[in-house]
Design a protein around this motif. Structure first.
Motif, PDB file in Angstrom:
ATOM      1  N   GLN A 226       5.545  -8.528  -0.750  1.00  0.00           N
ATOM      2  CA  GLN A 226       6.471  -7.604  -1.163  1.00  0.00           C
ATOM      3  C   GLN A 226       5.463  -6.108  -1.222  1.00  0.00           C
ATOM      4  O   GLN A 226       4.996  -5.737  -2.064  1.00  0.00           O
ATOM      5  N   ALA A 227       5.151  -5.404  -0.197  1.00  0.00           N
ATOM      6  CA  ALA A 227       4.417  -4.617   0.005  1.00  0.00           C
ATOM      7  C   ALA A 227       4.553  -3.493  -0.893  1.00  0.00           C
ATOM      8  O   ALA A 227       3.420  -2.786  -1.218  1.00  0.00           O
ATOM      9  N   ILE A 228       5.828  -3.102  -1.118  1.00  0.00           N
ATOM     10  CA  ILE A 228       6.137  -1.858  -2.027  1.00  0.00           C
ATOM     11  C   ILE A 228       5.634  -1.841  -3.419  1.00  0.00           C
ATOM     12  O   ILE A 228       4.729  -1.068  -3.663  1.00  0.00           O
ATOM     13  N   PRO A 229       5.849  -3.018  -3.898  1.00  0.00           N
ATOM     14  CA  PRO A 229       5.602  -3.072  -5.520  1.00  0.00           C
ATOM     15  C   PRO A 229       4.079  -3.247  -5.473  1.00  0.00           C
ATOM     16  O   PRO A 229       3.209  -3.010  -6.325  1.00  0.00           O
ATOM     17  N   SER A 230       3.556  -4.048  -4.446  1.00  0.00           N
ATOM     18  CA  SER A 230       2.273  -4.264  -4.330  1.00  0.00           C
ATOM     19  C   SER A 230       1.132  -3.082  -4.146  1.00  0.00           C
ATOM     20  O   SER A 230       0.341  -2.663  -5.045  1.00  0.00           O
ATOM     21  N   ALA A 231       1.647  -2.052  -3.383  1.00  0.00           N
ATOM     22  CA  ALA A 231       0.843  -0.842  -3.101  1.00  0.00           C
ATOM     23  C   ALA A 231       1.063  -0.098  -4.494  1.00  0.00           C
ATOM     24  O   ALA A 231       0.083   0.693  -4.690  1.00  0.00           O
ATOM     25  N   MET A 232       2.089  -0.080  -5.175  1.00  0.00           N
ATOM     26  CA  MET A 232       2.249   0.857  -6.262  1.00  0.00           C
ATOM     27  C   MET A 232       1.242   0.368  -7.436  1.00  0.00           C
ATOM     28  O   MET A 232       0.711   1.188  -8.010  1.00  0.00           O
ATOM     29  N   TYR A 233       0.997  -0.909  -7.489  1.00  0.00           N
ATOM     30  CA  TYR A 233       0.001  -1.588  -8.489  1.00  0.00           C
ATOM     31  C   TYR A 233      -1.104  -1.394  -8.031  1.00  0.00           C
ATOM     32  O   TYR A 233      -2.031  -0.878  -8.806  1.00  0.00           O
ATOM     33  N   LEU A 234      -1.466  -1.301  -6.518  1.00  0.00           N
ATOM     34  CA  LEU A 234      -2.746  -0.980  -6.273  1.00  0.00           C
ATOM     35  C   LEU A 234      -3.307   0.630  -6.416  1.00  0.00           C
ATOM     36  O   LEU A 234      -4.266   0.889  -6.577  1.00  0.00           O
ATOM     37  N   GLU A 235      -2.205   1.381  -6.525  1.00  0.00           N
ATOM     38  CA  GLU A 235      -2.314   2.854  -6.899  1.00  0.00           C
ATOM     39  C   GLU A 235      -2.979   3.016  -8.250  1.00  0.00           C
ATOM     40  O   GLU A 235      -3.771   3.838  -8.597  1.00  0.00           O
ATOM     41  N   VAL A 236      -2.112   2.184  -9.119  1.00  0.00           N
ATOM     42  CA  VAL A 236      -2.770   2.076 -10.488  1.00  0.00           C
ATOM     43  C   VAL A 236      -4.082   1.736 -10.552  1.00  0.00           C
ATOM     44  O   VAL A 236      -4.785   2.134 -11.632  1.00  0.00           O
ATOM     45  N   VAL A 237      -4.382   0.773  -9.855  1.00  0.00           N
ATOM     46  CA  VAL A 237      -5.909   0.058  -9.841  1.00  0.00           C
ATOM     47  C   VAL A 237      -6.864   1.408  -9.636  1.00  0.00           C
ATOM     48  O   VAL A 237      -7.737   1.552 -10.231  1.00  0.00           O
ATOM     49  N   ALA A 238      -6.432   1.901  -8.162  1.00  0.00           N
ATOM     50  CA  ALA A 238      -7.188   3.106  -7.948  1.00  0.00           C
ATOM     51  C   ALA A 238      -7.517   4.146  -8.752  1.00  0.00           C
ATOM     52  O   ALA A 238      -8.597   4.772  -8.864  1.00  0.00           O
ATOM     53  N   ASN A 239      -6.299   4.281  -9.565  1.00  0.00           N
ATOM     54  CA  ASN A 239      -6.446   5.487 -10.500  1.00  0.00           C
ATOM     55  C   ASN A 239      -7.300   5.269 -11.692  1.00  0.00           C
ATOM     56  O   ASN A 239      -8.123   6.009 -12.400  1.00  0.00           O
ATOM     57  N   GLY A 240      -7.251   3.889 -12.034  1.00  0.00           N
ATOM     58  CA  GLY A 240      -8.396   3.114 -13.205  1.00  0.00           C
ATOM     59  C   GLY A 240      -9.537   2.974 -12.731  1.00  0.00           C
ATOM     60  O   GLY A 240     -10.511   3.159 -13.721  1.00  0.00           O
TER      61      GLY A 240
END
Length: 290
Positions: free
Chosen positions: A107-121
């Motif tokens: 499920q790439a869409i939610p995975s990508a959204m959380y990776l964005e959170v990781v990158a912002n953090g």
């Protein structure tokens, strides 16, 4: 006669665009979508605009949970609860776990959204590249969703832009950004120039070369596409994708024998039942024309 040839080329290109999700982020393993869905593919001009909608993690997560098992959904809900209650670095750690879990179930869409959170953090080059790459995969997978696809492309563009601010020499960041531009976020030739610059510095960059070959097909430059994909196969990596698009370019030029050979090589390497069936039908069709 000329109109007939052009119509055939347009039809074939439309069918090929339905397989664009197979590029870059994974080998050919998904479903080959019906040809009559081609009209639903958003064009480069319609993938993004000033009214690009926004999406929340909660929204994409709720949708994705309908596509996984009940057990997996419950497990993810538990992880989400931990994520919501976390703060600071702990929230980033929880986001990483959720990204990995969503990726495990394709499920790439939610995975990508959380990776964005990781990158912002944790705004590192690697984290922004990971987020951008996953957003591109989500963009490909959402080919039939005119609401989600532009959001994924915009977020990919943003991620690769931030990666370049960290390292302006990163070929991975330049390639990713070039791909987003070619797909609608700017003048296509601007993206092509960026990809050509990557290939000049890194001649064996698979992603950049594949995208250049794809653009050649989309723009009807089939001779250039054949040269590009032959080079990829001979000097970089003989992937099922490269053979598939090589077959497409040959077919558009009426080189049916070469197209058949390339399609069969794609079938052999991909080893995917659905794609194999599609190729078998295509090969039979081309043999009848010889």
């Amino acid at each position: 006669m000329l109109n007939t040839i052009r119509s055939k080329q347009v039809f074939i290109i439309a069918a090929i665009l339905l397989l664009v999700g197979f590029l870059f982020t994974r080998e050919i393993k998904g479903l080959v979508k019906p040809k009559d869905d081609a009209s639903k593919m958003p064009s480069a001009q319609t993938t993004t605009n000033s009214t690009t909608p926004s999406l929340t993690i909660e929204e994409v997560s709720a949708t994705a949970k309908n596509l996984v098992s009940n057990a997996t959904s419950k497990e993810i809900s538990a992880l989400e609860s931990n994520y919501k209650n976390a703060t600071g670095t702990e929230k980033t750690i929880e986001a990483k776990q959720l990204a990995e879990k969503w990726d495990d179930v394709e499920q790439a869409i939610p995975s990508a959204m959380y990776l964005e959170v990781v990158a912002n953090g944790e705004p590192t080059l690697t984290n922004w590249l990971n987020a951008g790459t996953r957003f591109l995969k989500a963009f490909d997978n959402a080919a039939q969703d005119s609401l989600i696809q532009p959001v994924m492309l915009q977020k990919a563009n943003n991620a690769f832009t931030k990666a370049l601010t960290i390292d302006s020499t990163s070929n991975d960041a330049k390639t990713g950004l070039g791909i987003t531009i070619v797909n609608g976020l700017g003048a296509p030739m601007q993206g092509i120039a960026m990809l050509l610059d990557v290939v000049k510095k890194d001649p064996k960059n698979l992603k950049a070369n594949m995208q250049l070959g794809m653009f050649a097909i989309k723009s009807g430059q089939f001779d250039k596409a054949i040269i590009r994909f032959n080079d990829i196969i001979s000097n970089i990596k003989a992937t099922p994708d490269a053979y598939f698009y090589l077959a497409t370019a040959n077919e558009n030029l009426g080189k049916n024998k070469e197209a058949i050979d390339a399609y069969l090589n794609s079938k052999k390497l991909a080893a995917n039942p659905t794609l194999s069936k599609w190729i078998d039908t295509k090969v039979a069709e081309l043999k009848n024309k010889r």
